[in-house]
Design a protein around this motif. Structure first.
Motif, PDB file in Angstrom:
ATOM      1  N   ASP A 182      21.960  63.745 -22.126  1.00  0.00           N
ATOM      2  CA  ASP A 182      21.095  62.867 -22.819  1.00  0.00           C
ATOM      3  C   ASP A 182      21.655  61.174 -22.776  1.00  0.00           C
ATOM      4  N   ALA A 183      21.267  60.763 -21.528  1.00  0.00           N
ATOM      5  CA  ALA A 183      21.748  59.443 -21.052  1.00  0.00           C
ATOM      6  C   ALA A 183      21.493  58.553 -22.240  1.00  0.00           C
ATOM      7  N   HIS A 184      20.339  58.457 -22.600  1.00  0.00           N
ATOM      8  CA  HIS A 184      19.732  57.394 -23.766  1.00  0.00           C
ATOM      9  C   HIS A 184      20.772  57.431 -25.050  1.00  0.00           C
ATOM     10  N   ALA A 185      20.861  58.623 -25.478  1.00  0.00           N
ATOM     11  CA  ALA A 185      21.850  58.770 -26.640  1.00  0.00           C
ATOM     12  C   ALA A 185      23.274  58.460 -26.140  1.00  0.00           C
ATOM     13  N   LEU A 186      23.476  58.837 -25.180  1.00  0.00           N
ATOM     14  CA  LEU A 186      25.055  58.085 -24.750  1.00  0.00           C
ATOM     15  C   LEU A 186      25.197  56.852 -24.500  1.00  0.00           C
ATOM     16  N   CYS A 187      24.193  56.203 -24.142  1.00  0.00           N
ATOM     17  CA  CYS A 187      24.091  54.620 -23.795  1.00  0.00           C
ATOM     18  C   CYS A 187      24.088  53.927 -25.208  1.00  0.00           C
ATOM     19  N   LYS A 188      23.215  54.450 -26.163  1.00  0.00           N
ATOM     20  CA  LYS A 188      23.433  54.113 -27.365  1.00  0.00           C
ATOM     21  C   LYS A 188      24.764  54.119 -28.204  1.00  0.00           C
ATOM     22  N   ARG A 189      25.371  55.347 -28.026  1.00  0.00           N
ATOM     23  CA  ARG A 189      26.756  55.650 -28.638  1.00  0.00           C
ATOM     24  C   ARG A 189      27.867  54.712 -27.857  1.00  0.00           C
ATOM     25  N   ILE A 190      27.851  54.464 -26.673  1.00  0.00           N
ATOM     26  CA  ILE A 190      28.885  53.593 -26.122  1.00  0.00           C
ATOM     27  C   ILE A 190      28.529  52.107 -26.528  1.00  0.00           C
ATOM     28  N   ALA A 191      27.399  51.791 -26.638  1.00  0.00           N
ATOM     29  CA  ALA A 191      27.132  50.199 -27.162  1.00  0.00           C
ATOM     30  C   ALA A 191      27.599  50.132 -28.507  1.00  0.00           C
ATOM     31  N   ALA A 192      27.245  50.912 -29.276  1.00  0.00           N
ATOM     32  CA  ALA A 192      27.611  51.141 -30.866  1.00  0.00           C
ATOM     33  C   ALA A 192      29.030  51.115 -30.958  1.00  0.00           C
ATOM     34  N   ALA A 193      29.769  51.548 -30.013  1.00  0.00           N
ATOM     35  CA  ALA A 193      31.297  51.576 -30.071  1.00  0.00           C
ATOM     36  C   ALA A 193      31.821  50.412 -29.696  1.00  0.00           C
ATOM     37  N   GLY A 194      30.830  49.345 -29.319  1.00  0.00           N
ATOM     38  CA  GLY A 194      31.408  48.005 -28.837  1.00  0.00           C
ATOM     39  C   GLY A 194      31.765  47.833 -27.432  1.00  0.00           C
ATOM     40  N   MET A 195      31.476  48.664 -26.578  1.00  0.00           N
ATOM     41  CA  MET A 195      31.525  48.678 -25.093  1.00  0.00           C
ATOM     42  C   MET A 195      30.396  48.266 -24.173  1.00  0.00           C
ATOM     43  N   LYS A 196      30.608  47.631 -23.164  1.00  0.00           N
ATOM     44  CA  LYS A 196      29.487  47.415 -22.228  1.00  0.00           C
ATOM     45  C   LYS A 196      29.369  48.924 -21.600  1.00  0.00           C
ATOM     46  N   VAL A 197      28.032  49.235 -21.267  1.00  0.00           N
ATOM     47  CA  VAL A 197      27.534  50.316 -20.750  1.00  0.00           C
ATOM     48  C   VAL A 197      27.234  50.576 -19.137  1.00  0.00           C
ATOM     49  N   GLY A 198      27.849  51.442 -18.416  1.00  0.00           N
ATOM     50  CA  GLY A 198      27.612  51.644 -16.952  1.00  0.00           C
ATOM     51  C   GLY A 198      27.235  52.828 -16.837  1.00  0.00           C
ATOM     52  N   VAL A 199      26.264  52.903 -15.746  1.00  0.00           N
ATOM     53  CA  VAL A 199      25.910  54.140 -15.448  1.00  0.00           C
ATOM     54  C   VAL A 199      25.930  54.274 -13.826  1.00  0.00           C
ATOM     55  N   SER A 200      26.411  55.461 -13.203  1.00  0.00           N
ATOM     56  CA  SER A 200      26.794  55.512 -11.804  1.00  0.00           C
ATOM     57  C   SER A 200      25.862  56.806 -11.277  1.00  0.00           C
ATOM     58  N   ILE A 201      25.534  56.338  -9.933  1.00  0.00           N
ATOM     59  CA  ILE A 201      24.528  57.274  -9.458  1.00  0.00           C
ATOM     60  C   ILE A 201      25.225  57.685  -8.000  1.00  0.00           C
ATOM     61  N   LYS A 202      25.387  58.873  -7.704  1.00  0.00           N
ATOM     62  CA  LYS A 202      25.829  59.308  -6.247  1.00  0.00           C
ATOM     63  C   LYS A 202      24.958  59.042  -5.449  1.00  0.00           C
ATOM     64  N   PRO A 203      25.195  59.143  -4.135  1.00  0.00           N
ATOM     65  CA  PRO A 203      24.656  58.754  -2.690  1.00  0.00           C
ATOM     66  C   PRO A 203      22.963  59.572  -2.728  1.00  0.00           C
ATOM     67  N   GLY A 204      23.084  60.811  -3.302  1.00  0.00           N
ATOM     68  CA  GLY A 204      21.835  61.522  -3.113  1.00  0.00           C
ATOM     69  C   GLY A 204      20.811  61.402  -4.437  1.00  0.00           C
ATOM     70  N   THR A 205      21.443  60.717  -5.465  1.00  0.00           N
ATOM     71  CA  THR A 205      20.363  60.573  -6.853  1.00  0.00           C
ATOM     72  C   THR A 205      19.820  59.525  -6.458  1.00  0.00           C
ATOM     73  N   PRO A 206      18.406  59.598  -6.659  1.00  0.00           N
ATOM     74  CA  PRO A 206      17.304  58.407  -6.639  1.00  0.00           C
ATOM     75  C   PRO A 206      17.543  57.613  -7.888  1.00  0.00           C
ATOM     76  N   VAL A 207      17.098  56.297  -7.424  1.00  0.00           N
ATOM     77  CA  VAL A 207      17.009  55.191  -8.576  1.00  0.00           C
ATOM     78  C   VAL A 207      16.192  55.534  -9.616  1.00  0.00           C
ATOM     79  N   SER A 208      15.146  56.442  -9.513  1.00  0.00           N
ATOM     80  CA  SER A 208      14.568  56.960 -10.796  1.00  0.00           C
ATOM     81  C   SER A 208      15.079  57.618 -11.764  1.00  0.00           C
ATOM     82  N   ALA A 209      16.459  58.250 -11.584  1.00  0.00           N
ATOM     83  CA  ALA A 209      17.229  58.853 -12.474  1.00  0.00           C
ATOM     84  C   ALA A 209      17.596  57.924 -13.393  1.00  0.00           C
ATOM     85  N   VAL A 210      17.727  56.445 -13.221  1.00  0.00           N
ATOM     86  CA  VAL A 210      18.359  55.453 -14.058  1.00  0.00           C
ATOM     87  C   VAL A 210      17.336  54.423 -14.283  1.00  0.00           C
TER      88      VAL A 210
END
Length: 150
Positions: A25-53
């Motif tokens: 659940d990327a949306h929930a994880l992003c919100k939890r990371i931000a709520a903890a006071g951290m900037k949020v980063g997401v990584s995609i592997k070479p085979g993962t399309p941009v549509s995933a993020v």
């Protein structure tokens, strides 16, 4: 991935980057990371399309997208130019998001990566294996400055 962010926040981390492929659940994880006071980063592997993020980027849920330009696992791999269209697509989605590229980054490909829209370059082998690491770092910085990325 779903629970490690709390440990990083407690340890004083200011950013937490997770692989989109490793979360349920990327949306929930992003919100939890931000709520903890951290900037949020997401990584995609070479085979993962941009549509995933894409919805995370356009929804303002991430500060950084890390585009892996090699398969994660070990250093010294060659840069995969097939990721350049992904970088362009991400930059089209957002002028504000940081686009970080990791894997095979060196002075001979940094211009292409920066021109595509990256504004953060991660380099390991090209720096630590160089006779003149300072010159390599200067060349990488010059590529970013030349293409006036954010």
């Amino acid at each position: 991935v779903e629970s490690a962010d709390d440990d990083f926040a407690k340890a004083g981390a200011n950013q937490y980057t997770f692989h989109i492929e490793a979360t349920q659940d990327a949306h929930a994880l992003c919100k939890r990371i931000a709520a903890a006071g951290m900037k949020v980063g997401v990584s995609i592997k070479p085979g993962t399309p941009v549509s995933a993020v894409a919805d995370l980027v356009t929804g303002g849920l991430v500060d950084t997208v890390l585009v892996m330009s090699v398969e994660p696992g070990f250093g010294g791999q060659a840069f995969m130019p097939s990721v350049l269209p992904k970088i362009r697509e991400l930059r089209q989605l957002s002028a504000a998001v940081h686009i970080e590229v990791d894997g095979g980054i060196a002075p001979d490909n940094a211009d292409q990566v920066a021109e595509a829209g990256a504004n953060v370059l991660v380099a390991g082998s090209s720096i630590f294996g160089a006779k003149d690491p300072k010159a390599v770092i200067a060349a990488l910085r010059a590529s970013l400055e030349r293409f006036n990325t954010n």
